[in-house]
Structures are given as C-alpha cells and as structure tokens.
Design a protein around this motif. Structure first.
Motif, short mmCIF file in Angstrom:
data_model
loop_
_atom_site.label_atom_id
_atom_site.label_comp_id
_atom_site.label_asym_id
_atom_site.label_seq_id
_atom_site.Cartn_x
_atom_site.Cartn_y
_atom_site.Cartn_z
N ARG A 118 8.54 7.05 7.34
CA ARG A 118 7.36 8.59 8.16
C ARG A 118 6.08 7.43 6.68
O ARG A 118 5.35 7.63 7.25
CB ARG A 118 7.37 9.80 7.33
CG ARG A 118 6.43 10.33 7.21
CD ARG A 118 5.55 10.67 8.75
NE ARG A 118 4.50 11.63 9.08
CZ ARG A 118 3.38 11.27 9.19
NH1 ARG A 118 3.25 10.10 9.80
NH2 ARG A 118 2.66 12.34 9.35
N ALA A 119 6.56 7.10 5.80
CA ALA A 119 5.77 6.25 4.67
C ALA A 119 5.16 5.18 5.57
O ALA A 119 4.03 5.18 5.56
CB ALA A 119 6.32 6.61 3.27
N ARG B 58 -2.16 4.39 0.08
CA ARG B 58 -2.32 4.98 1.35
C ARG B 58 -1.09 6.30 1.20
O ARG B 58 -1.62 7.74 1.76
CB ARG B 58 -2.49 4.08 2.72
CG ARG B 58 -3.48 2.53 1.97
CD ARG B 58 -3.39 1.69 3.35
NE ARG B 58 -4.43 3.55 4.81
CZ ARG B 58 -4.53 2.63 5.73
NH1 ARG B 58 -4.11 1.63 6.26
NH2 ARG B 58 -5.35 3.19 6.17
N VAL B 59 -0.11 6.02 0.72
CA VAL B 59 0.67 6.93 1.01
C VAL B 59 1.94 6.83 -0.40
O VAL B 59 1.68 5.97 -0.96
CB VAL B 59 1.33 7.00 2.00
CG1 VAL B 59 1.90 6.07 2.32
CG2 VAL B 59 2.62 8.49 2.35
N VAL B 60 2.74 7.70 -0.86
CA VAL B 60 3.67 7.88 -2.12
C VAL B 60 4.23 8.23 -1.27
O VAL B 60 5.00 9.87 -0.80
CB VAL B 60 3.13 8.72 -3.06
CG1 VAL B 60 4.30 9.36 -4.53
CG2 VAL B 60 1.70 8.22 -3.55
N GLY C 174 7.15 -2.01 6.59
CA GLY C 174 5.36 -1.73 5.41
C GLY C 174 5.26 -2.81 4.10
O GLY C 174 6.48 -3.63 4.73
N SER C 175 4.83 -2.08 3.00
CA SER C 175 4.61 -3.27 1.71
C SER C 175 4.92 -1.99 1.11
O SER C 175 3.60 -1.37 0.65
CB SER C 175 2.84 -4.43 2.41
OG SER C 175 3.60 -5.01 1.22
N ASN D 183 1.41 -1.61 0.00
CA ASN D 183 0.19 0.13 0.14
C ASN D 183 0.43 1.32 0.06
O ASN D 183 0.08 2.38 0.06
CB ASN D 183 -0.83 -0.18 0.85
CG ASN D 183 -0.65 -0.49 2.06
OD1 ASN D 183 0.62 0.04 2.72
ND2 ASN D 183 -0.80 -0.46 3.99
N ILE D 184 2.36 0.98 -0.05
CA ILE D 184 3.02 2.34 -0.31
C ILE D 184 3.66 2.51 -1.58
O ILE D 184 4.10 1.85 -2.39
CB ILE D 184 4.55 2.28 0.34
CG1 ILE D 184 3.56 1.97 2.33
CG2 ILE D 184 4.92 3.92 0.33
CD1 ILE D 184 4.70 1.97 3.31
#
Length: 391
Positions: A381-382, A312-314, A281-282, A258-259
């Motif tokens: 942060r991401a 959900r975030v770039v 994260g992933s 989702n990143i």
C-alpha cells in the motif's frame, strides 16, 4: 559512523600502517601554507567527505606547486561534491587533505569487513585496485578474494601470505602488503570497526607499501567502549539529519527514495526496506528506533522525515516487545504530526506489545492513517501511494 580519509589514516598510522605525509586544511590559504610543510615535488588535494567515489567526480586533484594547491582547494571547499555514493544532493566539502603524491608501481585493493552471511571477519583483496575498482568489481566480482579471519583478532602471516599469492599479488609486493594488512587488522579489531578499506594500497618500485587512500567505519553501537571517539561527529562526516537522530537514540541513514520508513530494530528495518524494493518502491531512509528511545525522541526522528519534501508517504512498521512498546512509538508519531506543517499519508502496521492500544491512541489523536495486519500488505500500500499519489 564513517570517518573521513584523514581521520582514517590517523588511526591506521597508530597501528603501523604507512601513509603519505599529509595535512588537513579548511581554507585555500591554509591548504597552500600547510603543503609547504610537506617535502614533496608534487601534491594531491583531496576533498574530505564521508562518501567514496571522489576520484571520478573531481574530488581528488594533483597539483605541482603550493599556489596550484590553493587553486584546487578553492574549487572544492564550500562546494557540494556529488559522487555515485552521495546521491544527487552530494556532500558539503568543509576541508581538504593535502598530501605528497606517491609514485605508484602497482596498486591493489584491501579491506576488512564482516561477512554478511555468517558474521565472521574477513580480509578482502584484489590485484586490481585504484579509482575504478568498484566498477570493475561490479562487472566481475571474482576479482575480489576473501579470507575468513579468526574472530579473536589473531593474524597468521603465513596464511595471509598464501591468500595474497592466490589473490594475484606478486612476490615482490607481498611483504609490503602483508605489513599493511597486519596493521589494518589491528586497527579493525581494536576499534570495533565494521570496515577498514585501503584503496589504492600502493606499492613503490622498492617494494614498500603505503595506504594512499583509506576509509574506516566504526560501529556506532560500540562507541561507549571508545570515549576517545565521542567528538568525531563534529568532524562534519555525519549528515545533519543523522546527527539529530544520533542525539535522540535513533539509528538513521538518509537514502534516495520517497517512502519514509519508521521501524524499531535494525533487522526489521533492513527487512522492511528490502520488501519495499521488492515491491517496486524506494525507501527514503533506514531508521532503527533503539530500545532506550523515548516518545519525544521518536517524535524528533519522525519530524525529520516530515520535513523531507521527497517523502510522499510514511510507513510505520513496528513490532512491540522488550523495552519498546507500540504505544511509545505511536505517541511519538502523534506528537510529530501535531507539530508538523507537512503531513504526508501514513500507512501503519503494528504488532506485539500494546499494538491495539497504540492504534486507538492514533485514532483518538485524529491522525489519518491506514492500518494493516500484515507487513506485506502495508508495504504494498505504501508503494502504491508513493507511485500514484492517490490515497
């Protein structure tokens, strides 16, 4: 670029690799008609997708008659096939490959690839091939042996024979496997492949060997040396997003996270994705902006990420240098966001050529983002935003 089974076999056959007699079909009716051209007492119907794992997911079915072939083809064509390698979305099956069923006395695994540590070509072999090979190899990596090959493509049959013996290939199968390995090696080097995989490599009772299933991956960066493969993307093996990226000088692979990741350089891209995973994260994708990519092409690539509801975030991690400056990426990013309806949060780390000017450009375009000097801080942060949803 991953090739479907029928194209992989077509290439291997040109280099002397024995393959079962088969035909491609794009409809159930065509599958029935084409199988009548094959002299066989039993048939196999195989969904043609780029990912592996078909046999354990209903993408490979046996059929005793042409009418049964039609029935099995109808169950596959026009449907999405989900395997362990496709992710939950699966891949659309636009065609099936119908071929003669082979009576297998023994099955093995054989492939050619590059060693990720030293970049040298290697021959991989296992005496335990078949549909469950990958699961078995994950449980026990020692079932796979490897032999480093000369980078000039030289094939030493004596050395390969000794390697196969050490790998557990019995004497009555060895000559047939050597013949397959020799042809596969020729195909690997001649076509700038990154992978040639044959599984199962079947040996009949008479000792003859045949590539029952095969997969070839070509190095997209070497396609300029192979104009004969320019139209392979039309075979449908490229994801639609990957095709758009390829048309815009971007190397892109969709992933299941989702990143969204925007990076210039393959090495930086791999490192960024590894850091995301290490931070919990992933990544939703692998992206490599090539040195020749323009800001408008970059905008196209980033626009693909913004259309993906799972992102959900770039995370933008760019090191400007050579022909790709930070402001070129920033301009493409600003264009993409100005056109997008969906605008997820942005975390930016820019360094190198024109980094300061690029940040100013993003501010002047009134793009909301968080900037960090260190890669680790930006990644953390991401990951936090993707996990909590809090900006």
């Amino acid at each position: 670029m991953n090739l479907s089974e029928h194209l992989s076999k077509e290439i291997l056959a040109q280099y002397g690799v024995a393959i079962p007699t088969g035909r491609l079909a794009t409809s159930p009716e065509e599958a029935e008609a084409r199988c009548r051209e094959i002299e066989a007492t039993k048939y196999v119907v195989k969904a043609q997708i780029g990912a592996g794992g078909r046999g354990l997911s209903g993408g490979v079915k046996f059929a005793a008659t042409p009418s049964a072939v039609r029935t099995e083809a109808a169950r596959m064509i026009g449907k999405r096939l989900v395997t362990e390698q496709t992710g939950s979305a699966g891949e659309m099956v636009n065609s099936v490959y119908v071929e003669e069923a082979i009576e297998i006395a023994a099955s093995y695994y054989l492939s050619l690839a590059f060693d990720q540590h030293d970049g040298q070509p290697v021959l991989l072999c296992s005496a335990k091939g078949g549909v469950e090979f990958e699961q078995a190899a994950q449980m026990d990596p020692d079932i796979v042996s490897h032999l480093t090959l000369p980078s000039d493509g030289t094939f030493d049959e004596e050395a390969v024979g000794a390697f196969l013996e050490k790998s557990g290939i019995p004497a009555n199968s060895r000559d047939g496997v050597i013949a397959i390995a020799k042809g596969a090696a020729k195909a690997f080097f001649a076509n700038d492949a990154t992978l040639v995989e044959i599984n199962p490599l079947a040996v009949r009772k008479d000792g003859s060997a045949v590539a029952v299933d095969a997969k070839i991956s070509l190095d997209g960066n070497a396609l300029f040396r192979h104009p004969e493969y320019e139209d392979l993307a039309s075979d449908g093996q490229l994801d639609e997003l990957e095709r758009i990226a390829q048309d815009n000088d971007i190397n892109f692979v969709r992933m299941s996270g989702n990143i969204g990741v925007v990076v210039n350089g393959a090495g930086l891209g791999l490192a960024t994705n590894d850091m995301i995973v290490d931070a919990g994260g992933s990544p939703a994708n692998f992206m490599d902006i090539r040195t020749t990519t323009t800001s408008l092409q970059i905008a196209k690539g980033i626009g693909m990420l913004l259309q993906d509801d799972s992102v959900r975030v770039v995370l933008v991690n760019v090191h400007g240098g050579g022909m790709t400056a930070c402001d070129t990426v920033a301009e493409g990013f600003a264009i993409a966001y100005s056109r997008a309806k969906r605008k997820p949060p942005v975390v930016v780390r820019l360094a190198g050529t024109n980094a300061v000017w690029a940040l100013e450009m993003l501010k002047n375009r009134r793009l909301e983002f968080e900037a960090f000097d260190e890669m680790g801080e930006a990644v953390e942060r991401a990951v936090e935003i993707a996990r909590t949803g809090r900006v």
